[in-house]
Every structure is written in C-alpha cells, then in structure tokens.
Write a protein that holds these residues in place. Structure first.
Motif, PDB file in Angstrom:
ATOM      1  N   ARG A   7     -36.137  19.212  -2.559  1.00  0.00           N
ATOM      2  CA  ARG A   7     -34.798  19.234  -1.856  1.00  0.00           C
ATOM      3  C   ARG A   7     -34.446  17.910  -1.098  1.00  0.00           C
ATOM      4  O   ARG A   7     -35.396  17.170  -0.542  1.00  0.00           O
ATOM      5  CB  ARG A   7     -34.975  20.433  -0.646  1.00  0.00           C
ATOM      6  N   PRO A   8     -33.121  17.587  -0.957  1.00  0.00           N
ATOM      7  CA  PRO A   8     -32.879  16.364  -0.273  1.00  0.00           C
ATOM      8  C   PRO A   8     -33.499  16.312   1.357  1.00  0.00           C
ATOM      9  O   PRO A   8     -33.889  15.143   1.649  1.00  0.00           O
ATOM     10  CB  PRO A   8     -31.362  16.376   0.066  1.00  0.00           C
ATOM     11  N   ALA A   9     -33.470  17.503   2.154  1.00  0.00           N
ATOM     12  CA  ALA A   9     -34.201  17.206   3.458  1.00  0.00           C
ATOM     13  C   ALA A   9     -35.500  16.860   3.217  1.00  0.00           C
ATOM     14  O   ALA A   9     -36.081  16.130   3.996  1.00  0.00           O
ATOM     15  CB  ALA A   9     -33.831  18.683   3.988  1.00  0.00           C
ATOM     16  N   GLN A  10     -36.147  17.198   2.373  1.00  0.00           N
ATOM     17  CA  GLN A  10     -37.737  17.425   2.250  1.00  0.00           C
ATOM     18  C   GLN A  10     -37.765  15.870   1.586  1.00  0.00           C
ATOM     19  O   GLN A  10     -38.790  15.107   2.441  1.00  0.00           O
ATOM     20  CB  GLN A  10     -38.309  18.190   1.060  1.00  0.00           C
ATOM     21  N   VAL A  11     -37.028  15.345   0.613  1.00  0.00           N
ATOM     22  CA  VAL A  11     -37.342  13.753   0.479  1.00  0.00           C
ATOM     23  C   VAL A  11     -36.873  12.995   1.740  1.00  0.00           C
ATOM     24  O   VAL A  11     -37.802  12.148   1.735  1.00  0.00           O
ATOM     25  CB  VAL A  11     -36.371  13.403  -0.756  1.00  0.00           C
ATOM     26  N   LEU A  12     -35.904  13.087   2.441  1.00  0.00           N
ATOM     27  CA  LEU A  12     -35.590  12.260   3.488  1.00  0.00           C
ATOM     28  C   LEU A  12     -36.996  12.428   4.614  1.00  0.00           C
ATOM     29  O   LEU A  12     -37.259  11.350   5.180  1.00  0.00           O
ATOM     30  CB  LEU A  12     -34.225  12.663   4.031  1.00  0.00           C
ATOM     31  N   LEU A  13     -37.326  13.650   4.761  1.00  0.00           N
ATOM     32  CA  LEU A  13     -38.451  13.668   5.825  1.00  0.00           C
ATOM     33  C   LEU A  13     -39.763  13.066   5.373  1.00  0.00           C
ATOM     34  O   LEU A  13     -40.241  12.188   6.116  1.00  0.00           O
ATOM     35  CB  LEU A  13     -39.073  15.187   5.732  1.00  0.00           C
ATOM     36  N   VAL A  14     -40.109  12.736   4.057  1.00  0.00           N
ATOM     37  CA  VAL A  14     -41.240  12.327   3.267  1.00  0.00           C
ATOM     38  C   VAL A  14     -40.928  10.687   3.678  1.00  0.00           C
ATOM     39  O   VAL A  14     -41.828   9.965   4.056  1.00  0.00           O
ATOM     40  CB  VAL A  14     -41.607  12.589   2.151  1.00  0.00           C
ATOM     41  N   ALA A  15     -39.764  10.308   3.183  1.00  0.00           N
ATOM     42  CA  ALA A  15     -39.294   8.793   3.393  1.00  0.00           C
ATOM     43  C   ALA A  15     -39.482   8.468   4.940  1.00  0.00           C
ATOM     44  O   ALA A  15     -39.887   7.426   4.969  1.00  0.00           O
ATOM     45  CB  ALA A  15     -38.086   8.486   2.558  1.00  0.00           C
ATOM     46  N   THR A  16     -38.821   9.286   5.583  1.00  0.00           N
ATOM     47  CA  THR A  16     -38.982   8.767   7.193  1.00  0.00           C
ATOM     48  C   THR A  16     -40.319   8.663   7.529  1.00  0.00           C
ATOM     49  O   THR A  16     -40.824   7.731   8.189  1.00  0.00           O
ATOM     50  CB  THR A  16     -38.037   9.931   7.761  1.00  0.00           C
ATOM     51  N   LEU A  17     -41.073   9.783   7.392  1.00  0.00           N
ATOM     52  CA  LEU A  17     -42.548   9.477   7.648  1.00  0.00           C
ATOM     53  C   LEU A  17     -43.170   8.318   7.181  1.00  0.00           C
ATOM     54  O   LEU A  17     -43.938   7.867   7.842  1.00  0.00           O
ATOM     55  CB  LEU A  17     -43.273  10.850   7.306  1.00  0.00           C
ATOM     56  N   VAL A  18     -43.102   8.158   5.770  1.00  0.00           N
ATOM     57  CA  VAL A  18     -43.625   6.577   5.320  1.00  0.00           C
ATOM     58  C   VAL A  18     -43.224   5.573   6.031  1.00  0.00           C
ATOM     59  O   VAL A  18     -43.980   4.814   6.392  1.00  0.00           O
ATOM     60  CB  VAL A  18     -43.574   6.744   3.707  1.00  0.00           C
ATOM     61  N   CYS A  19     -41.951   5.654   6.461  1.00  0.00           N
ATOM     62  CA  CYS A  19     -41.404   4.581   6.909  1.00  0.00           C
ATOM     63  C   CYS A  19     -41.865   4.347   8.578  1.00  0.00           C
ATOM     64  O   CYS A  19     -42.303   3.220   8.692  1.00  0.00           O
ATOM     65  CB  CYS A  19     -39.895   4.511   7.099  1.00  0.00           C
ATOM     66  N   VAL A  20     -42.295   5.361   9.075  1.00  0.00           N
ATOM     67  CA  VAL A  20     -42.720   5.349  10.374  1.00  0.00           C
ATOM     68  C   VAL A  20     -44.126   4.989  10.452  1.00  0.00           C
ATOM     69  O   VAL A  20     -44.716   3.992  11.239  1.00  0.00           O
ATOM     70  CB  VAL A  20     -42.605   6.961  11.173  1.00  0.00           C
ATOM     71  N   VAL A  21     -45.088   5.614   9.530  1.00  0.00           N
ATOM     72  CA  VAL A  21     -46.239   5.181   9.352  1.00  0.00           C
ATOM     73  C   VAL A  21     -46.496   3.626   9.066  1.00  0.00           C
ATOM     74  O   VAL A  21     -47.316   3.131   9.729  1.00  0.00           O
ATOM     75  CB  VAL A  21     -47.172   6.025   8.402  1.00  0.00           C
ATOM     76  N   CYS A  22     -45.680   3.163   8.303  1.00  0.00           N
ATOM     77  CA  CYS A  22     -45.763   1.867   7.962  1.00  0.00           C
ATOM     78  C   CYS A  22     -45.394   0.870   9.103  1.00  0.00           C
ATOM     79  O   CYS A  22     -45.981  -0.260   9.330  1.00  0.00           O
ATOM     80  CB  CYS A  22     -44.930   1.276   6.513  1.00  0.00           C
TER      81      CYS A  22
END
Length: 165
Positions: A7-22
C-alpha cells in the motif's frame, strides 16, 4: 487488490523511517566527530606553517616544533599587534564575512576579488640569534571556483620569498 506491504501509505512510512534513521545517524556522526575535525584542522595549519618556514621535521611532535613559531594578530590599519586574539585558529573566511571584523576592499584595489578583508590578520615569526629570521603570512585570493588560501614565508627582512604552501 494490493497486499498490506504494497500500500502507498505503508511504502511512505517505511521510506520516512529510513530517512529519519539515516538523518539521525549522519547528524550524530557530525556532532561527535566535530572536535576531531577541529583538532586535525589545527594540526594541519600548524604543519603548513612549519613546512613553509622550513622547520617541519617529520616524526617529531608538532607541538614541540611549533614552539619555535611566534604567532601574532596584526591590525592592518595600524600595524600594531592585537592582544587577545588567537592567530593560529584565526579563520580568514569567517572574519571576512563579518562586517564587524572586516573592511570592504575598494573595487580598483581588489585585484584578488575578495571584496572584504579582515581588519586584523595573523603573522607568524621565527626568531633566531640575529633577530627575526622568517615571517610567515597567510594570503588569500579568488581562484577558479573558490577562494584560495596559502602561506608565504619571507626572510626576516621581507626581501626574499623562502617558501609558499
């Protein structure tokens, strides 16, 4: 029908979490490494000054070698030493940008295209038995893509260039 992981929301959430952690990792590394970078920049500056003055000896401690150097800040309008400044850690670029610590260079006199110059600049002296043997001056000017910085070593009377780095 898309699966939950697509789902697009799930993909955006994972991408956002990866960006925040990095971003957190990079920010933490910058903050933790800043003192080491500052120390290395100081050591490089000391080595460059020693090298251009012809005093650098590989394998010996920079601190003991740098004791032969007399750092001073000089007020460029009066030629007098400025008390209380740190000539070794002096940041030409930062001082040039600050209107309180710099003066504009008139257009016809600005052959180096620096626009502003610090009101005071460092000078490094090497004294010997007969007085001042070497004077090391920082210089800067407009280069191809950016401002270039160097050190020029002159003999004690200022008549001969001993080195450039």
């Amino acid at each position: 029908m898309p699966r939950d992981k697509e789902r697009p929301a799930q993909v955006l959430l994972v991408a956002t979490l990866v960006c925040v952690v990095c971003a957190l990792l990079v920010s933490t590394a910058v903050v933790l490494l800043r003192p080491i970078q500052d120390r290395n920049a100081l050591l490089q500056r000391q080595r460059d000054i020693l090298d251009v003055a012809g005093l650098y000896q590989p394998g010996e401690g920079l601190a003991s070698q740098f004791e032969k150097i007399e750092p001073h800040l000089v007020d460029l309008s009066s030629g007098q030493y400025v008390e209380g400044g740190d000539a070794v850690r002096f940041d030409i670029a930062k001082q040039s940008r600050d209107p309180r610590s710099s003066v504009p260079v008139p257009g016809e006199a600005d052959i180096a295209k620096i626009h502003r110059r610090p009101a005071a600049m460092p000078v490094f002296l090497v004294r010997g038995e007969s007085g001042i043997e070497t004077v090391v001056l920082p210089v800067h000017g407009y280069g191809l893509w950016s401002t270039m910085y160097a050190y020029v070593a002159l003999d004690g009377r200022g008549e001969r260039v001993k080195g450039v780095t």
